[in-house]
Design a protein around this motif. Structure first.
Motif: not given
Length: 133
Positions: A47-48, A41-43, A35-36
């Motif tokens: 990750x990316x 989102x910032x999370x 979902x993030x």
């Protein structure tokens, strides 16, 4: 064949079973992480960016390997001219190294890059899909 009979006042009302298991089910970590990522989102962005940083690091390390491996040969022949005059099967060593051996070297580096980049991506997928501990 008679159809369903209408309820009579003496019949008890039919009960309907309501299951709230899906509503009360807590979302697991992998679902939250996905979902993030999809909601950016910032999370998810972090990750990316971590994956992109790992891929960039891999590309730079292998580029440095190619630069040293192939770019260092002219320096070697300039510093040690006797190496440049060596002949193998009647062909000068610089021609063999730069004209023949360079291609298998580049193929091996390219193969290694693809394998390691896929491993980085698989590690990323495993991180995203890992259940909460």
């Amino acid at each position: 064949m008679p159809g369903p009979r209408p309820p009579r006042p003496t019949d008890p009302p039919r009960r309907t079973r309501i299951v709230l298991a899906e509503v009360s089910r807590s979302e697991n970590r992998a679902d939250r992480t996905r979902s993030e990522l999809t909601q950016q989102t910032r999370v998810g962005e972090t990750l990316v960016q971590g994956l992109m940083r790992a891929q960039l690091s891999l590309a730079l390390r292998l580029s440095l390997l190619v630069l040293i491996g192939l770019g260092g040969l002219p320096w070697l022949f300039a510093i040690a001219p006797s190496v440049g005059r060596v002949t193998v099967l009647g062909v000068n060593l610089p021609w063999l190294l730069l004209g023949v051996a360079a291609f298998p070297f580049l193929i091996v580096v390219g193969w290694a890059y693809v394998r390691l980049a896929e491993r980085n991506e698989q590690d990323f997928v495993d991180l995203v899909q890992r259940p909460e501990r």
